[in-house]
Design a protein around this motif. Structure first.
Motif, PDB file in Angstrom:
ATOM      1  N   LYS A  62      96.045  10.254  -3.523  1.00 43.45           N
ATOM      2  CA  LYS A  62      95.101   9.963  -5.042  1.00 43.45           C
ATOM      3  C   LYS A  62      94.938  11.378  -5.780  1.00 43.45           C
ATOM      4  N   HIS A  63      93.975  11.568  -4.737  1.00 45.44           N
ATOM      5  CA  HIS A  63      93.510  13.382  -5.286  1.00 45.44           C
ATOM      6  C   HIS A  63      94.406  14.411  -5.579  1.00 45.44           C
ATOM      7  N   GLN A 107      98.139  15.892 -12.144  1.00 43.06           N
ATOM      8  CA  GLN A 107      97.831  15.445 -13.826  1.00 43.06           C
ATOM      9  C   GLN A 107      96.456  16.037 -14.372  1.00 43.06           C
ATOM     10  N   ARG A 108      95.339  17.163 -13.317  1.00 44.58           N
ATOM     11  CA  ARG A 108      94.648  17.566 -14.208  1.00 44.58           C
ATOM     12  C   ARG A 108      95.449  19.116 -14.483  1.00 44.58           C
ATOM     13  N   LEU A 115      93.387  10.754 -16.826  1.00 44.95           N
ATOM     14  CA  LEU A 115      92.623  10.644 -15.808  1.00 44.95           C
ATOM     15  C   LEU A 115      91.837  10.134 -15.516  1.00 44.95           C
ATOM     16  N   THR A 125      92.475   7.135 -13.416  1.00 47.57           N
ATOM     17  CA  THR A 125      92.662   7.931 -11.796  1.00 47.57           C
ATOM     18  C   THR A 125      91.580   8.564 -10.900  1.00 47.57           C
ATOM     19  N   GLU A 126      90.296   9.465 -11.792  1.00 51.70           N
ATOM     20  CA  GLU A 126      89.288   9.543 -11.115  1.00 51.70           C
ATOM     21  C   GLU A 126      88.491   8.504 -10.021  1.00 51.70           C
ATOM     22  N   VAL A 184      95.462  13.145  -8.570  1.00 53.97           N
ATOM     23  CA  VAL A 184      94.535  13.431  -9.964  1.00 53.97           C
ATOM     24  C   VAL A 184      94.426  15.548 -10.183  1.00 53.97           C
TER      25      VAL A 184
END
Ligand SMILES: [Zn+2]
Length: 242
Positions: free
Chosen positions: A86-87, A93-94, A52, A55-56, A90
């Protein structure tokens, strides 16, 4: 709902589901934060997973790339599309992390108290990384409530006022700025700032739920648990970047 990669998701979970678990005899207070995803009243921390954080970081790089491109150019549009994808990655995944973590917390305790998030602060904040964390915390809270119902555990949200300032041992108010990471009280209590907050959150939660551990004992906690069946529609709330 339009997503950057054309993905559309709406999960409809029909919760006619009540799982039986052996009581753990444990209570937990949870303080969410930026340094760790959360710190609990036992002093344990839950860190954000490495994938995470990776990716952030990539997200931040892509944001910078967009701002460097000329407005209206096709290169800028390409960069924007990439940023949007990409956002999404993220936030997915979050969300996944929030669900797994909430399940873990609910399964390992009979009583869970967490801090109610201040929506005002979330709206005011325009920083992308921070807003993603905020979204993850509210998702985490929602899933705590959900799994609490499924497993018949008591999950309580408490008001965040003074949870980080007050001493969890003697109740004295010890003012500290955000940069002060240790709670040091005249009564002799020295604790990690977030650990102290988590203890206060647990105490507040127990008080709010009307649970006195000294008189009812740990086994009494489950009596407050709810096992009612209900339906829940979970919609992905994260939005692609404007
Ligand atoms: Zn004290």
């Amino acid at each position: 709902m339009r997503r950057a990669d054309g993905y559309y998701a709406q999960f409809c979970i029909n919760v006619e589901r009540a799982e039986e678990l052996v009581p753990t005899g444990k209570t937990i207070g949870i303080d969410v934060g930026l340094n760790h995803f959360y710190t609990d009243s036992n002093g344990e921390t839950m860190t954000n997973p490495r994938h995470l954080r990776k990716t952030e970081k990539a997200l931040k790089r892509l944001q910078k790339r967009v701002s460097r491109k000329k407005k209206g150019s096709s290169n800028r549009q390409k960069a924007i599309n990439k940023l949007g994808r990409k956002h999404l990655k993220v936030s997915r995944q979050r969300k996944d992390f929030a669900i797994k973590t909430a399940l873990y917390v609910v399964k390992s305790s009979d009583f869970v108290a967490y801090e109610e998030l201040q929506v005002r602060n979330m709206v005011k904040n325009h920083k992308l990384a921070k807003s993603i964390s905020d979204a993850a915390w509210s998702q985490f809270a929602e899933w705590l409530q959900y799994f609490g119902k499924v497993y018949g555990k008591t999950v309580v949200a408490v008001a965040p006022q003074y949870t980080s300032q007050d001493c969890s041992s003697c109740g004295n108010r010890v003012q500290k700025t955000l940069s002060i990471r240790t709670h040091i009280c005249l009564c002799g209590t020295v604790l990690d700032r977030d650990h102290n907050a988590a203890l206060n959150i647990l105490a507040k939660g127990l008080k709010e739920a009307g649970i006195n551990l000294n008189t009812v004992g740990h086994t009494g906690i489950n009596a407050w648990g709810q096992t009612d069946l209900y339906s829940l529609v979970v919609t992905s709330t994260s939005k692609p970047t404007d």
